[in-house]
Design a protein around this motif. Structure first.
Motif, PDB file in Angstrom:
ATOM      1  N   LEU A   1     124.625  25.909  86.762  1.00  0.00           N
ATOM      2  CA  LEU A   1     124.047  25.512  88.048  1.00  0.00           C
ATOM      3  C   LEU A   1     122.646  24.933  87.857  1.00  0.00           C
ATOM      4  CD1 LEU A   1     125.078  28.482  90.351  1.00  0.00           C
ATOM      5  CD2 LEU A   1     125.859  26.118  90.540  1.00  0.00           C
ATOM      6  N   ARG A   2     121.854  25.552  86.971  1.00  0.00           N
ATOM      7  CA  ARG A   2     120.509  25.032  86.693  1.00  0.00           C
ATOM      8  C   ARG A   2     120.595  23.635  86.089  1.00  0.00           C
ATOM      9  NH1 ARG A   2     118.850  30.471  84.546  1.00  0.00           N
ATOM     10  NH2 ARG A   2     119.036  29.540  82.494  1.00  0.00           N
ATOM     11  N   VAL A   3     121.512  23.454  85.145  1.00  0.00           N
ATOM     12  CA  VAL A   3     121.679  22.136  84.529  1.00  0.00           C
ATOM     13  C   VAL A   3     122.061  21.111  85.586  1.00  0.00           C
ATOM     14  CG1 VAL A   3     123.050  20.767  82.903  1.00  0.00           C
ATOM     15  CG2 VAL A   3     122.243  23.037  82.240  1.00  0.00           C
TER      16      VAL A   3
ATOM     17  N   MET B   1     121.895  26.953  76.940  1.00  0.00           N
ATOM     18  CA  MET B   1     123.165  27.517  77.385  1.00  0.00           C
ATOM     19  C   MET B   1     124.179  27.491  76.242  1.00  0.00           C
ATOM     20  SD  MET B   1     125.486  26.429  80.670  1.00  0.00           S
ATOM     21  CE  MET B   1     126.192  24.939  80.046  1.00  0.00           C
ATOM     22  N   MET B   2     124.227  26.375  75.499  1.00  0.00           N
ATOM     23  CA  MET B   2     125.157  26.266  74.385  1.00  0.00           C
ATOM     24  C   MET B   2     124.801  27.265  73.283  1.00  0.00           C
ATOM     25  SD  MET B   2     126.243  22.980  72.103  1.00  0.00           S
ATOM     26  CE  MET B   2     124.881  23.134  70.953  1.00  0.00           C
ATOM     27  N   ALA B   3     123.518  27.403  72.979  1.00  0.00           N
ATOM     28  CA  ALA B   3     123.094  28.346  71.935  1.00  0.00           C
ATOM     29  C   ALA B   3     123.447  29.776  72.320  1.00  0.00           C
ATOM     30  CB  ALA B   3     121.596  28.207  71.688  1.00  0.00           C
TER      31      ALA B   3
ATOM     32  N   VAL C   1     129.348  23.396  75.486  1.00  0.00           N
ATOM     33  CA  VAL C   1     129.296  22.190  74.648  1.00  0.00           C
ATOM     34  C   VAL C   1     129.541  20.954  75.509  1.00  0.00           C
ATOM     35  CG1 VAL C   1     130.477  20.923  72.793  1.00  0.00           C
ATOM     36  CG2 VAL C   1     129.894  23.329  72.486  1.00  0.00           C
ATOM     37  N   GLU C   2     130.544  21.017  76.370  1.00  0.00           N
ATOM     38  CA  GLU C   2     130.859  19.876  77.233  1.00  0.00           C
ATOM     39  C   GLU C   2     129.711  19.559  78.186  1.00  0.00           C
ATOM     40  OE1 GLU C   2     134.574  21.023  79.003  1.00  0.00           O
ATOM     41  OE2 GLU C   2     135.562  21.009  77.043  1.00  0.00           O
ATOM     42  N   CYS C   3     129.069  20.596  78.712  1.00  0.00           N
ATOM     43  CA  CYS C   3     127.919  20.409  79.599  1.00  0.00           C
ATOM     44  C   CYS C   3     126.771  19.743  78.841  1.00  0.00           C
ATOM     45  CB  CYS C   3     127.484  21.766  80.163  1.00  0.00           C
ATOM     46  SG  CYS C   3     126.023  21.698  81.210  1.00  0.00           S
TER      47      CYS C   3
END
Length: 135
Positions: free
Chosen positions: A48-50, A69-71, A98-100
């Motif tokens: 949501l933040r992204v 987020m990915m990490a 990853v997709e985001c």
């Protein structure tokens, strides 16, 4: 009580999405943070933040948030693997992150990095028959 908590979180998710769509990024970020606090085991608040940052055109911040987020998802998957419990949930959270991140990188103009991130997923889908050879 649990049902009321879930309803509050889902309401915050919907309001955050609506605010982000309306370009009210700062307000959406406040709600997204509340979702993160209320549901820390999920990447929902981070996504949501992204989305809010991305919608407001704040791509450097969105890129940073997506990378975090990915990490976090990668770390959770590694911890689950160490415990012998990597399942669909940890993998799907990681793949969504990853997709985001790849999506934000594309919007920021870093196509090469985005493609490198997605190649393992594309290869896995091809090997499972989920994609044709042409992709």
């Amino acid at each position: 009580e649990a049902c009321a908590s879930v309803r509050r979180l889902m309401g915050a998710v919907e309001r955050a999405r609506a605010l982000a769509s309306a370009g009210r990024c700062d307000e959406a970020l406040v709600l997204a943070r509340a979702v993160c606090e209320g549901c820390g085991c999920s990447a929902l608040g981070s996504s949501l933040r992204v989305a809010a940052l991305e919608g407001a055109g704040r791509l450097p911040e969105a890129t940073h948030e997506a990378e975090l987020m990915m990490a976090k998802a990668e770390q959770a998957m590694a911890e689950a693997a160490a415990a012998g419990a990597v399942g669909c949930e940890a993998r799907s959270e990681y793949e969504a992150a990853v997709e985001c991140f790849a999506r934000v990188l594309c919007r920021a103009g870093d196509m090469r990095r985005a493609v490198r991130l997605l190649m393992p997923q594309i290869g896995r889908l091809q090997s499972e028959g989920g994609l044709g050879e042409s992709g």
